[in-house]
Design a protein around this motif. Structure first.
Motif, mmCIF file in Angstrom:
data_model
loop_
_atom_site.group_PDB
_atom_site.id
_atom_site.type_symbol
_atom_site.label_atom_id
_atom_site.label_comp_id
_atom_site.label_asym_id
_atom_site.label_seq_id
_atom_site.Cartn_x
_atom_site.Cartn_y
_atom_site.Cartn_z
ATOM 1 N N THR A 31 -19.431 20.320 10.892
ATOM 2 C CA THR A 31 -18.925 20.709 9.570
ATOM 3 C C THR A 31 -18.693 19.457 8.741
ATOM 4 O O THR A 31 -18.693 18.335 9.251
ATOM 5 C CB THR A 31 -17.584 21.478 9.667
ATOM 6 O OG1 THR A 31 -16.590 20.619 10.257
ATOM 7 C CG2 THR A 31 -17.731 22.723 10.502
ATOM 8 N N ALA A 32 -18.490 19.640 7.471
ATOM 9 C CA ALA A 32 -17.992 18.594 6.573
ATOM 10 C C ALA A 32 -18.918 17.379 6.495
ATOM 11 O O ALA A 32 -18.478 16.240 6.572
ATOM 12 C CB ALA A 32 -16.590 18.162 7.006
ATOM 13 N N LEU A 33 -20.215 17.638 6.297
ATOM 14 C CA LEU A 33 -21.164 16.536 6.174
ATOM 15 C C LEU A 33 -21.715 16.444 4.752
ATOM 16 O O LEU A 33 -22.823 15.970 4.532
ATOM 17 C CB LEU A 33 -22.318 16.741 7.171
ATOM 18 C CG LEU A 33 -21.925 16.659 8.640
ATOM 19 C CD1 LEU A 33 -23.078 17.099 9.537
ATOM 20 C CD2 LEU A 33 -21.488 15.255 9.016
ATOM 21 N N ASP A 34 -20.889 16.866 3.807
ATOM 22 C CA ASP A 34 -21.394 17.047 2.444
ATOM 23 C C ASP A 34 -21.001 15.946 1.470
ATOM 24 O O ASP A 34 -21.383 15.996 0.309
ATOM 25 C CB ASP A 34 -20.898 18.395 1.901
ATOM 26 C CG ASP A 34 -19.374 18.521 1.943
ATOM 27 O OD1 ASP A 34 -18.777 18.034 2.924
ATOM 28 O OD2 ASP A 34 -18.795 19.091 1.010
ATOM 29 N N LEU A 35 -20.237 14.950 1.903
ATOM 30 C CA LEU A 35 -19.721 13.940 0.983
ATOM 31 C C LEU A 35 -20.165 12.542 1.383
ATOM 32 O O LEU A 35 -20.532 12.307 2.540
ATOM 33 C CB LEU A 35 -18.181 13.973 0.977
ATOM 34 C CG LEU A 35 -17.505 15.223 0.398
ATOM 35 C CD1 LEU A 35 -16.000 15.126 0.588
ATOM 36 C CD2 LEU A 35 -17.853 15.388 -1.073
ATOM 37 N N ASP A 87 -15.442 9.285 0.832
ATOM 38 C CA ASP A 87 -14.801 10.569 0.529
ATOM 39 C C ASP A 87 -14.689 11.435 1.781
ATOM 40 O O ASP A 87 -13.687 12.134 1.975
ATOM 41 C CB ASP A 87 -15.595 11.313 -0.555
ATOM 42 C CG ASP A 87 -15.646 10.527 -1.854
ATOM 43 O OD1 ASP A 87 -14.658 9.856 -2.170
ATOM 44 O OD2 ASP A 87 -16.692 10.574 -2.530
ATOM 45 N N TRP A 88 -15.709 11.391 2.623
ATOM 46 C CA TRP A 88 -15.694 12.173 3.872
ATOM 47 C C TRP A 88 -14.534 11.751 4.764
ATOM 48 O O TRP A 88 -13.819 12.583 5.310
ATOM 49 C CB TRP A 88 -17.035 11.979 4.575
ATOM 50 C CG TRP A 88 -17.194 12.666 5.886
ATOM 51 C CD1 TRP A 88 -17.442 13.991 6.104
ATOM 52 C CD2 TRP A 88 -17.166 12.059 7.178
ATOM 53 N NE1 TRP A 88 -17.566 14.249 7.455
ATOM 54 C CE2 TRP A 88 -17.404 13.084 8.130
ATOM 55 C CE3 TRP A 88 -16.976 10.754 7.627
ATOM 56 C CZ2 TRP A 88 -17.437 12.822 9.499
ATOM 57 C CZ3 TRP A 88 -17.020 10.504 8.977
ATOM 58 C CH2 TRP A 88 -17.247 11.536 9.911
ATOM 59 N N THR A 144 -11.182 12.886 2.989
ATOM 60 C CA THR A 144 -11.028 14.317 2.766
ATOM 61 C C THR A 144 -10.949 15.101 4.068
ATOM 62 O O THR A 144 -10.159 16.050 4.201
ATOM 63 C CB THR A 144 -12.204 14.851 1.924
ATOM 64 O OG1 THR A 144 -12.280 14.105 0.707
ATOM 65 C CG2 THR A 144 -12.014 16.329 1.602
ATOM 66 N N TYR A 145 -11.761 14.720 5.037
ATOM 67 C CA TYR A 145 -11.876 15.497 6.273
ATOM 68 C C TYR A 145 -11.397 14.755 7.529
ATOM 69 O O TYR A 145 -10.608 15.261 8.310
ATOM 70 C CB TYR A 145 -13.340 15.903 6.504
ATOM 71 C CG TYR A 145 -13.940 16.784 5.444
ATOM 72 C CD1 TYR A 145 -13.420 18.053 5.183
ATOM 73 C CD2 TYR A 145 -15.053 16.371 4.715
ATOM 74 C CE1 TYR A 145 -13.988 18.874 4.225
ATOM 75 C CE2 TYR A 145 -15.629 17.193 3.745
ATOM 76 C CZ TYR A 145 -15.092 18.437 3.509
ATOM 77 O OH TYR A 145 -15.655 19.248 2.572
ATOM 78 N N PHE A 177 -26.946 11.018 7.198
ATOM 79 C CA PHE A 177 -25.885 11.537 6.342
ATOM 80 C C PHE A 177 -25.084 10.442 5.647
ATOM 81 O O PHE A 177 -24.673 10.607 4.503
ATOM 82 C CB PHE A 177 -24.930 12.407 7.172
ATOM 83 C CG PHE A 177 -25.546 13.697 7.629
ATOM 84 C CD1 PHE A 177 -25.598 14.793 6.790
ATOM 85 C CD2 PHE A 177 -26.100 13.810 8.892
ATOM 86 C CE1 PHE A 177 -26.174 15.984 7.192
ATOM 87 C CE2 PHE A 177 -26.678 14.998 9.316
ATOM 88 C CZ PHE A 177 -26.723 16.090 8.461
#
Length: 453
Positions: free
Chosen positions: A89-93, A97-98, A101-102, A306
């Motif tokens: 999950t959470a590979l979108d930033l 930021d990653w 944020t996560y 990523f």
């Protein structure tokens, strides 16, 4: 004849060099009480039949079945153990930021020992089931939970190299997830090192403490200098991130007016037992410094897609004499499998060589001579990792640890399409097509640690 603790009969694949595979067809593998390979016996040897006659009806004798093959256990040089809780999950930033944020919020939860035990126990079991016998782990800033991870590795039979992460830079670390101060970070790191070294005395396969500045942005100069002293005092491995992304690479240049490699070296953090993750933006003089100091790279090809803003030039860095192994980088990399990462290492190298922008002329689109083969990717996942850690692992060879995975190519749920291929072609199909179901058994230091029914 000398007594062996274990004798295996079967065909194995191991690395002869960075580019060549050695096929040990129908060999006997004789393992001593310490879990080390004492003797390899070919079918042509005079003692081959004699050893079979002596052992074949004993519980210590293991004959591989039709369609089964031996590979060395994989060596994963970069795992963020707490991030297993967010894997997939959470590979979108972007990286910065990653993290904020996560990732840092997840890692802060490891002050809860019960939560830490649940995640770490599942992670170690998962990695063993994926054929990974040795892992270089980042834990968290929490001393107790970091020691717990080493204890779980010891209990489950995995060779674990574990680092309590240091993050003391208030400008770059969130207030709810960092070391109390530099003095506490160094004091707790030393206490962690002592505790893991004590645990290692009763752990057959070995557990090791690792000095672990998360990366330069998370650490003050005082912490980096202190960690270099601790690594020298206790002769520990060292791990961090180096020249990983545009942001991290440029941050270090702004702070020190030099690349990560030279900054880390100034603090005594580059040496023969140092492993630096990613290193996508190493310049040639950085690579030469790595080769000179014996520092190795953990190549994390899935994660790099990523977060690293580039492709590691494996072939070029090997030509510079730099040691390279493979890492999953959970959870920047979504897969716990080094099979998956070996495949991506090959794919990424082809993309680097051929280029990715079709608008450019083919003559200028890529970087020539960048591709690597599956033989080379296999080396990274096995012998390359062993060389990086300066440990006798990653090869099926005399005086190396009996760390192996038994691959079953005929298992009904994951049967490989084999139709009388040569053994070198069987190896290639194993590397490209194997799934976790194909890994029937995993052994570490002569002990069975995973068996799939």
């Amino acid at each position: 004849m000398k007594e062996f603790a274990l004798v295996f009969q079967g065909t194995a694949f191991t690395s002869r060099s960075t580019k060549e595979i050695e096929i040990l067809k129908d060999y006997l593998f004789c393992i001593n009480e310490d879990g080390m390979i004492e003797k390899l016996v070919s079918p042509e040897s005079a003692e081959y039949e004699e050893i079979i006659k002596q052992y074949e009806f004993k519980d210590s004798f293991h004959r591989l079945e039709k369609g089964q093959y031996l590979l060395p256990g994989f060596v994963d040089l970069h795992v963020h153990a707490p991030q297993w809780a967010q894997s997939g999950t959470a590979l979108d930033l972007p990286l910065y930021d990653w993290l904020n944020t996560y990732t840092f919020p997840i890692e802060s939860k490891f002050s809860d020992i019960e939560f830490a035990e649940k995640v770490y126990d599942d992670l170690v079991r998962t990695l063993l089931a994926n054929g990974t016998t040795t892992v270089l782990y980042f834990a968290t800033v929490h001393k107790e939970a970091s020691i717990l991870l080493a204890e779980i590795c010891a209990k489950q039979g995995q060779r674990g190299l574990v680092g309590k992460v240091v993050m003391d830079n208030v400008d770059q670390c969130p207030p709810d997830y960092r070391d109390k101060d530099t003095e506490t970070a160094l004091k707790e790191t030393e206490e962690f090192i002592i505790a893991v070294k004590d645990l290692a005395k009763s752990t057959k396969q070995g557990v090791y403490p690792v000095v672990t500045p998360r990366f330069i942005p998370s650490c003050t100069d005082e912490a980096l200098e202190g960690l270099g002293r601790l690594a020298a005092k206790y002769d520990t491995h060292i791990q961090s991130h180096c020249s990983e992304s545009d942001w991290e690479h440029e941050y270090v240049i702004d702070r020190f007016n030099k690349h990560d490699a030279f900054a880390l070296n100034d603090f005594g953090l580059l040496q023969d037992k140092s492993i630096m993750a990613h290193c996508t933006f190493l310049a040639d003089d950085d690579a030469e410094l790595f080769a000179e100091t014996g520092t190795a790279i953990s190549h994390c090809p899935i994660s790099n897609v990523f977060f690293s803003n580039g492709v590691l030039p494996v072939a070029h860095l090997h030509s510079k004499g730099v040691d390279i192994g493979l890492g999953t980088d959970i959870s920047g990399g979504f897969s716990p499998s080094l099979f998956d990462n070996a495949r991506q290492a090959v794919i990424s190298s082809r993309m680097l060589e051929e280029g990715v922008d079709p608008k450019l002329p083919k003559e200028t689109r890529g970087v020539p001579s960048s591709r690597i083969t599956m033989n080379e990717a296999f080396y990274l996942a096995t012998a390359g990792g062993g060389d990086a850690l300066s440990l006798p692992i990653g090869k099926i060879e005399e005086n190396f640890a009996w760390d192996v995975q038994i691959i079953d190519t005929l298992i009904p749920s994951a049967k490989l399409p084999l139709f009388n291929e040569r053994l070198d072609e069987v190896f290639e199909k194993i590397m490209y097509l194997s799934r976790p179901e194909n890994i029937r058994e995993v052994w570490v230091q002569g002990n069975l640690v995973h068996k799939r029914n």
